[in-house]
Design a protein around this motif. Structure first.
Motif, PDB file in Angstrom:
ATOM      1  N   SER A 170       0.839  -1.199   0.000  1.00  0.00           N
ATOM      2  CA  SER A 170       0.000   0.000   0.000  1.00  0.00           C
ATOM      3  C   SER A 170       0.873   1.248   0.000  1.00  0.00           C
ATOM      4  O   SER A 170       1.809   1.369   0.807  1.00  0.00           O
ATOM      5  N   TYR A 171       0.561   2.152  -0.923  1.00  0.00           N
ATOM      6  CA  TYR A 171       1.217   3.456  -0.940  1.00  0.00           C
ATOM      7  C   TYR A 171       0.295   4.433  -0.210  1.00  0.00           C
ATOM      8  O   TYR A 171      -0.814   4.727  -0.670  1.00  0.00           O
ATOM      9  N   LEU A 172       0.751   4.926   0.944  1.00  0.00           N
ATOM     10  CA  LEU A 172      -0.100   5.743   1.805  1.00  0.00           C
ATOM     11  C   LEU A 172       0.094   7.244   1.585  1.00  0.00           C
ATOM     12  O   LEU A 172      -0.513   8.042   2.291  1.00  0.00           O
ATOM     13  N   SER A 173       0.932   7.636   0.637  1.00  0.00           N
ATOM     14  CA  SER A 173       1.193   9.036   0.275  1.00  0.00           C
ATOM     15  C   SER A 173       2.207   9.665   1.236  1.00  0.00           C
ATOM     16  O   SER A 173       2.815   8.984   2.059  1.00  0.00           O
ATOM     17  N   SER A 174       2.388  10.974   1.122  1.00  0.00           N
ATOM     18  CA  SER A 174       3.415  11.703   1.881  1.00  0.00           C
ATOM     19  C   SER A 174       2.785  12.602   2.928  1.00  0.00           C
ATOM     20  O   SER A 174       1.734  13.219   2.688  1.00  0.00           O
ATOM     21  N   TYR A 175       3.446  12.655   4.083  1.00  0.00           N
ATOM     22  CA  TYR A 175       3.021  13.556   5.155  1.00  0.00           C
ATOM     23  C   TYR A 175       3.811  14.849   5.026  1.00  0.00           C
ATOM     24  O   TYR A 175       5.050  14.853   5.096  1.00  0.00           O
ATOM     25  N   ASP A 176       3.109  15.965   4.809  1.00  0.00           N
ATOM     26  CA  ASP A 176       3.761  17.262   4.638  1.00  0.00           C
ATOM     27  C   ASP A 176       4.058  17.868   6.000  1.00  0.00           C
ATOM     28  O   ASP A 176       3.178  17.970   6.879  1.00  0.00           O
ATOM     29  N   LEU A 177       5.315  18.301   6.202  1.00  0.00           N
ATOM     30  CA  LEU A 177       5.725  18.874   7.475  1.00  0.00           C
ATOM     31  C   LEU A 177       5.365  20.360   7.513  1.00  0.00           C
ATOM     32  O   LEU A 177       5.616  21.099   6.568  1.00  0.00           O
ATOM     33  N   ASN A 178       4.760  20.776   8.607  1.00  0.00           N
ATOM     34  CA  ASN A 178       4.280  22.157   8.716  1.00  0.00           C
ATOM     35  C   ASN A 178       5.418  23.155   8.867  1.00  0.00           C
ATOM     36  O   ASN A 178       5.430  24.210   8.240  1.00  0.00           O
TER      37      ASN A 178
ATOM     38  N   ASN B 158       8.669  22.659   8.264  1.00  0.00           N
ATOM     39  CA  ASN B 158       9.875  22.141   7.641  1.00  0.00           C
ATOM     40  C   ASN B 158       9.641  22.018   6.142  1.00  0.00           C
ATOM     41  O   ASN B 158       8.562  21.668   5.712  1.00  0.00           O
ATOM     42  N   ASP B 159      10.655  22.340   5.363  1.00  0.00           N
ATOM     43  CA  ASP B 159      10.546  22.242   3.910  1.00  0.00           C
ATOM     44  C   ASP B 159      10.837  20.801   3.481  1.00  0.00           C
ATOM     45  O   ASP B 159      11.883  20.488   2.930  1.00  0.00           O
ATOM     46  N   GLY B 160       9.896  19.936   3.765  1.00  0.00           N
ATOM     47  CA  GLY B 160      10.106  18.544   3.438  1.00  0.00           C
ATOM     48  C   GLY B 160       8.855  17.726   3.703  1.00  0.00           C
ATOM     49  O   GLY B 160       7.800  18.252   4.066  1.00  0.00           O
ATOM     50  N   ALA B 161       8.982  16.410   3.500  1.00  0.00           N
ATOM     51  CA  ALA B 161       7.848  15.506   3.696  1.00  0.00           C
ATOM     52  C   ALA B 161       8.392  14.113   3.988  1.00  0.00           C
ATOM     53  O   ALA B 161       9.578  13.824   3.769  1.00  0.00           O
ATOM     54  N   VAL B 162       7.502  13.275   4.512  1.00  0.00           N
ATOM     55  CA  VAL B 162       7.844  11.890   4.777  1.00  0.00           C
ATOM     56  C   VAL B 162       6.851  11.016   4.003  1.00  0.00           C
ATOM     57  O   VAL B 162       5.641  11.121   4.192  1.00  0.00           O
ATOM     58  N   GLU B 163       7.382  10.163   3.118  1.00  0.00           N
ATOM     59  CA  GLU B 163       6.551   9.296   2.291  1.00  0.00           C
ATOM     60  C   GLU B 163       6.410   7.931   2.975  1.00  0.00           C
ATOM     61  O   GLU B 163       7.387   7.338   3.413  1.00  0.00           O
ATOM     62  N   TYR B 164       5.156   7.430   3.033  1.00  0.00           N
ATOM     63  CA  TYR B 164       4.884   6.175   3.737  1.00  0.00           C
ATOM     64  C   TYR B 164       4.394   5.087   2.768  1.00  0.00           C
ATOM     65  O   TYR B 164       3.528   5.335   1.936  1.00  0.00           O
ATOM     66  N   GLN B 165       4.980   3.884   2.935  1.00  0.00           N
ATOM     67  CA  GLN B 165       4.545   2.696   2.209  1.00  0.00           C
ATOM     68  C   GLN B 165       4.396   1.552   3.207  1.00  0.00           C
ATOM     69  O   GLN B 165       5.144   1.481   4.185  1.00  0.00           O
TER      70      GLN B 165
END
Length: 329
Positions: A72-80, A82-89
């Motif tokens: 399952s590809y759960l998409s990315s969590y955008d950091l409030n 921080n200029d970045g994100a965490v992608e979850y699988q």
């Protein structure tokens, strides 16, 4: 990364060994929404809902249970901040329990198993401490069998208290072709002959012929088809010879199916199969006025629909020649 590779290899090895043992595998995909609230630097974040997708491979074990692996590809969590994100699988391996059974038109099911949640860093998130987890997973779903090979599902998965997803899924079952029914040899009961000499025509004899049942059982068709296969057409020649020898005889053709798929679909399919046998008899010179057709769908099984062999036996066409009389000089 090492845990993810080990988990994937174990799943592939398990399903490969099962593939050598039997059929009834299914594969599918789904789209839906994920709910992410990860712990970053040991601080729980606000929920974010994102689009998600899933692929899955399963093996039916009887009519009530199954074993299923999924990605399952759960998409990315955008950091409030921080200029970045965490992608979850997520990689999962679960057991499924159906009620009333997976072969019913509608069923509900529960899932229980293990999953590995993989976090991939994007942008400046690479400097953060983000969790990677192996944990228990659970889920609930509703399954709808569209026909003999296709089904749809509505499913909710809880990976742990911080990650979940809901999917609309569609899947195809493989392996029915090996279970397709085989045409059984035509059987006829002994002929009862009762000579009666009439007063008006002493040279003529009236005889009564009775065939209790001439049966083409276990379905002379490929799976999900109403077209006669070649071997079935050849064996029907014995029935044609009987009808040509006794032109006074009439024939009744009745189609049947197993319980896979909706009752309306199975009713229509049983009539289509009976019609195909009727068309074959007409093509061999049997007049249509001597043939009647009907279909009973899934309502008259001769074996349990809870097993693959039972469902194969129930996919059949039955032919009956009622008792008749004729005059021979």
């Amino acid at each position: 990364m090492q845990k993810r590779m080990i988990f994937s290899l174990l799943t592939v090895a398990l399903f490969s060994s099962l593939a050598c043992a039997s059929t009834d595998f299914y594969t599918g995909l789904g789209l839906g929404m994920s709910n992410l609230s990860p712990d970053i630097n040991q601080q729980e974040q606000d929920d974010q809902r994102k689009f998600a997708g899933t692929l899955f491979l399963g093996k039916n074990i009887g009519s009530y249970t199954a074993l299923e692996g999924s990605y399952s590809y759960l998409s990315s969590y955008d950091l409030n901040d921080n200029d970045g994100a965490v992608e979850y699988q997520n990689y999962g391996l679960s057991g499924l329990l159906y009620w009333p059974s997976s072969s019913s038109e509608w069923s509900v099911y529960g899932k229980l198993g293990a999953n590995y949640l993989d976090a991939n860093f994007q942008g400046s998130a690479a400097n953060l401490n983000v969790e990677h987890k192996v944990s228990f997973a659970s889920g609930l779903g509703i399954r709808w069998n569209l026909n003999e090979n296709w089904f749809a599902r509505l499913e909710y998965n809880l990976y742990d208290s911080d990650y979940s997803a809901a999917f609309i899924q569609v899947a195809r079952t493989w392996g029915h072709s090996s279970e397709q029914a085989q045409l059984v040899e035509i059987q006829t009961d002994s002929v009862i002959e009762e000579p009666m000499v009439t007063e008006q025509h002493p040279q003529s004899i009236t005889k009564s012929e009775m065939f209790d049942k001439v049966t083409l059982s276990s379905g002379p068709f490929d799976s999900e088809s109403s077209e006669l296969n070649e071997s079935s057409s050849q064996q029907l020649s014995q029935l044609v010879a009987t009808l040509k020898e006794y032109p006074e005889a009439k024939v009744e053709v009745v189609g049947h199916t197993d319980s896979t798929g909706s009752s309306s679909y199975n009713q229509a399919l049983s009539i289509q199969r009976a019609t195909e046998v009727s068309n074959f008899l007409e093509s061999e010179g049997i007049d249509s006025s001597r043939i009647s057709i009907d279909g009973h769908g899934e309502t008259q099984p001769i074996a349990p629909n809870s097993t693959s062999q039972g469902r194969a036996n129930n996919r059949r066409v039955e032919v009956t020649i009622p008792q008749f009389e004729f005059v021979r000089k």
